[in-house]
Design a protein around this motif. Sequence first.
Motif, PDB file in Angstrom:
ATOM      1  N   ARG A 149       0.830  -1.210   0.000  1.00 16.78           N
ATOM      2  CA  ARG A 149       0.000   0.000   0.000  1.00 16.78           C
ATOM      3  C   ARG A 149       0.862   1.256   0.000  1.00 16.78           C
ATOM      4  O   ARG A 149       0.541   2.244  -0.662  1.00 16.78           O
ATOM      5  CB  ARG A 149      -0.929  -0.005   1.211  1.00 16.78           C
ATOM      6  CG  ARG A 149      -2.015  -1.076   1.157  1.00 16.78           C
ATOM      7  CD  ARG A 149      -2.732  -1.189   2.493  1.00 16.78           C
ATOM      8  NE  ARG A 149      -3.220   0.110   2.934  1.00 16.78           N
ATOM      9  CZ  ARG A 149      -3.381   0.449   4.211  1.00 16.78           C
ATOM     10  NH1 ARG A 149      -3.059  -0.408   5.183  1.00 16.78           N
ATOM     11  NH2 ARG A 149      -3.840   1.638   4.527  1.00 16.78           N
ATOM     12  N   LEU A 150       1.965   1.230   0.743  1.00 13.28           N
ATOM     13  CA  LEU A 150       2.878   2.366   0.798  1.00 13.28           C
ATOM     14  C   LEU A 150       3.491   2.627  -0.579  1.00 13.28           C
ATOM     15  O   LEU A 150       3.538   3.771  -1.045  1.00 13.28           O
ATOM     16  CB  LEU A 150       3.976   2.102   1.825  1.00 13.28           C
ATOM     17  CG  LEU A 150       5.102   3.140   1.922  1.00 13.28           C
ATOM     18  CD1 LEU A 150       4.545   4.529   2.214  1.00 13.28           C
ATOM     19  CD2 LEU A 150       6.105   2.727   2.995  1.00 13.28           C
ATOM     20  N   LEU A 151       3.934   1.579  -1.240  1.00 14.79           N
ATOM     21  CA  LEU A 151       4.528   1.730  -2.565  1.00 14.79           C
ATOM     22  C   LEU A 151       3.495   2.261  -3.559  1.00 14.79           C
ATOM     23  O   LEU A 151       3.799   3.137  -4.382  1.00 14.79           O
ATOM     24  CB  LEU A 151       5.098   0.395  -3.043  1.00 14.79           C
ATOM     25  CG  LEU A 151       5.861   0.423  -4.365  1.00 14.79           C
ATOM     26  CD1 LEU A 151       7.035   1.399  -4.301  1.00 14.79           C
ATOM     27  CD2 LEU A 151       6.359  -0.978  -4.723  1.00 14.79           C
ATOM     28  N   SER A 152       2.275   1.767  -3.476  1.00 15.23           N
ATOM     29  CA  SER A 152       1.201   2.244  -4.364  1.00 15.23           C
ATOM     30  C   SER A 152       0.923   3.719  -4.132  1.00 15.23           C
ATOM     31  O   SER A 152       0.722   4.491  -5.077  1.00 15.23           O
ATOM     32  CB  SER A 152      -0.070   1.430  -4.146  1.00 15.23           C
ATOM     33  OG  SER A 152       0.106   0.088  -4.519  1.00 15.23           O
ATOM     34  N   LEU A 153       0.916   4.132  -2.854  1.00 13.05           N
ATOM     35  CA  LEU A 153       0.668   5.532  -2.526  1.00 13.05           C
ATOM     36  C   LEU A 153       1.779   6.425  -3.057  1.00 13.05           C
ATOM     37  O   LEU A 153       1.514   7.512  -3.597  1.00 13.05           O
ATOM     38  CB  LEU A 153       0.542   5.702  -1.008  1.00 13.05           C
ATOM     39  CG  LEU A 153       0.266   7.115  -0.495  1.00 13.05           C
ATOM     40  CD1 LEU A 153      -1.025   7.669  -1.081  1.00 13.05           C
ATOM     41  CD2 LEU A 153       0.205   7.133   1.027  1.00 13.05           C
ATOM     42  N   GLN A 190      13.521  -0.302   4.363  1.00 11.25           N
ATOM     43  CA  GLN A 190      13.594  -1.585   3.653  1.00 11.25           C
ATOM     44  C   GLN A 190      13.511  -1.379   2.146  1.00 11.25           C
ATOM     45  O   GLN A 190      14.220  -2.035   1.376  1.00 11.25           O
ATOM     46  CB  GLN A 190      12.471  -2.511   4.128  1.00 11.25           C
ATOM     47  CG  GLN A 190      12.624  -2.986   5.567  1.00 11.25           C
ATOM     48  CD  GLN A 190      11.443  -3.818   6.028  1.00 11.25           C
ATOM     49  OE1 GLN A 190      10.473  -4.023   5.302  1.00 11.25           O
ATOM     50  NE2 GLN A 190      11.507  -4.290   7.276  1.00 11.25           N
ATOM     51  N   MET A 191      12.650  -0.445   1.735  1.00 12.34           N
ATOM     52  CA  MET A 191      12.519  -0.150   0.308  1.00 12.34           C
ATOM     53  C   MET A 191      13.803   0.474  -0.245  1.00 12.34           C
ATOM     54  O   MET A 191      14.216   0.188  -1.368  1.00 12.34           O
ATOM     55  CB  MET A 191      11.346   0.802   0.069  1.00 12.34           C
ATOM     56  CG  MET A 191       9.979   0.183   0.278  1.00 12.34           C
ATOM     57  SD  MET A 191       8.661   1.379  -0.035  1.00 12.34           S
ATOM     58  CE  MET A 191       7.218   0.381   0.378  1.00 12.34           C
ATOM     59  N   GLU A 192      14.435   1.333   0.579  1.00 10.33           N
ATOM     60  CA  GLU A 192      15.696   1.930   0.145  1.00 10.33           C
ATOM     61  C   GLU A 192      16.770   0.855   0.002  1.00 10.33           C
ATOM     62  O   GLU A 192      17.538   0.852  -0.972  1.00 10.33           O
ATOM     63  CB  GLU A 192      16.136   3.002   1.138  1.00 10.33           C
ATOM     64  CG  GLU A 192      17.380   3.764   0.693  1.00 10.33           C
ATOM     65  CD  GLU A 192      17.730   4.893   1.643  1.00 10.33           C
ATOM     66  OE1 GLU A 192      18.035   6.000   1.164  1.00 10.33           O
ATOM     67  OE2 GLU A 192      17.700   4.646   2.876  1.00 10.33           O
ATOM     68  N   ASP A 193      16.832  -0.062   0.952  1.00 12.32           N
ATOM     69  CA  ASP A 193      17.806  -1.156   0.884  1.00 12.32           C
ATOM     70  C   ASP A 193      17.553  -2.047  -0.333  1.00 12.32           C
ATOM     71  O   ASP A 193      18.500  -2.620  -0.902  1.00 12.32           O
ATOM     72  CB  ASP A 193      17.742  -2.009   2.156  1.00 12.32           C
ATOM     73  CG  ASP A 193      18.216  -1.250   3.386  1.00 12.32           C
ATOM     74  OD1 ASP A 193      18.920  -0.238   3.221  1.00 12.32           O
ATOM     75  OD2 ASP A 193      17.877  -1.671   4.522  1.00 12.32           O
ATOM     76  N   ALA A 194      16.287  -2.148  -0.748  1.00 14.67           N
ATOM     77  CA  ALA A 194      15.932  -2.980  -1.897  1.00 14.67           C
ATOM     78  C   ALA A 194      16.072  -2.233  -3.226  1.00 14.67           C
ATOM     79  O   ALA A 194      15.832  -2.800  -4.292  1.00 14.67           O
ATOM     80  CB  ALA A 194      14.500  -3.483  -1.743  1.00 14.67           C
TER      81      ALA A 194
END
Length: 210
Positions: A149-153, A190-194
């Motif tokens: 949901r965060l990525l979609s937003l 986590q998204m930054e690390d990915a």
Amino acid sequence: MNTLNEIIEFKTSLPIRRKLASYSIVKIFQAGEVIQRENAYIKAIPIVSYGRIKVVRTDDEGREIFLYYIKAGESCIMSFLGGMYNETAKVKAIAEEETEIYFIPVNHIVPLIKEFPEWLEYIFRLYHKRFEELLEVVNALAFKKVDDRLLSLLKIKCEMEGKSTISVTHAQLASELGTARVVVSRLLKQMEDAGLVTLGRNKITLLEEK
């Protein structure tokens, strides 16, 4: 200042445009200003000239959940329905940036529908679009994890801004997702690390997915 001829996203005849313009009260709101509060009676229907409105729903504890955006040329279907039936607002509308709005008093809505079929078509098109957006919200809450949901937003915000870097705080994102700030901060790291985003001070850059 834009005219109604330039901003309304549907084919209209010149007479209805003239009437809308003659009925309208034009106001400008700054970023963060509340345009419509929940439980307040709706006295006018907004049509956005420029800028963007964020529509949210608030629970009894004051937590908000993001529903959809209203951008230039669009209106709020919730306002149409609430205004026509003299009901209070069920959502809160907030200016996301400097926003100019044409307000059309609710007493003109039904006569316009009777006189101009394209006005009703405009309402139906808005209803269809908002219904699909609300289904996405329900689907996300029911079936998606918070990180999805965060990525979609973030994708929605970047699309609305027309750029990959947006100015937003972790607290703002948490409020719109209905979760805690620490959860958003952890997920963003986590998204930054990915390799999905890069984080700055109150800025987030969405990277192209590999």
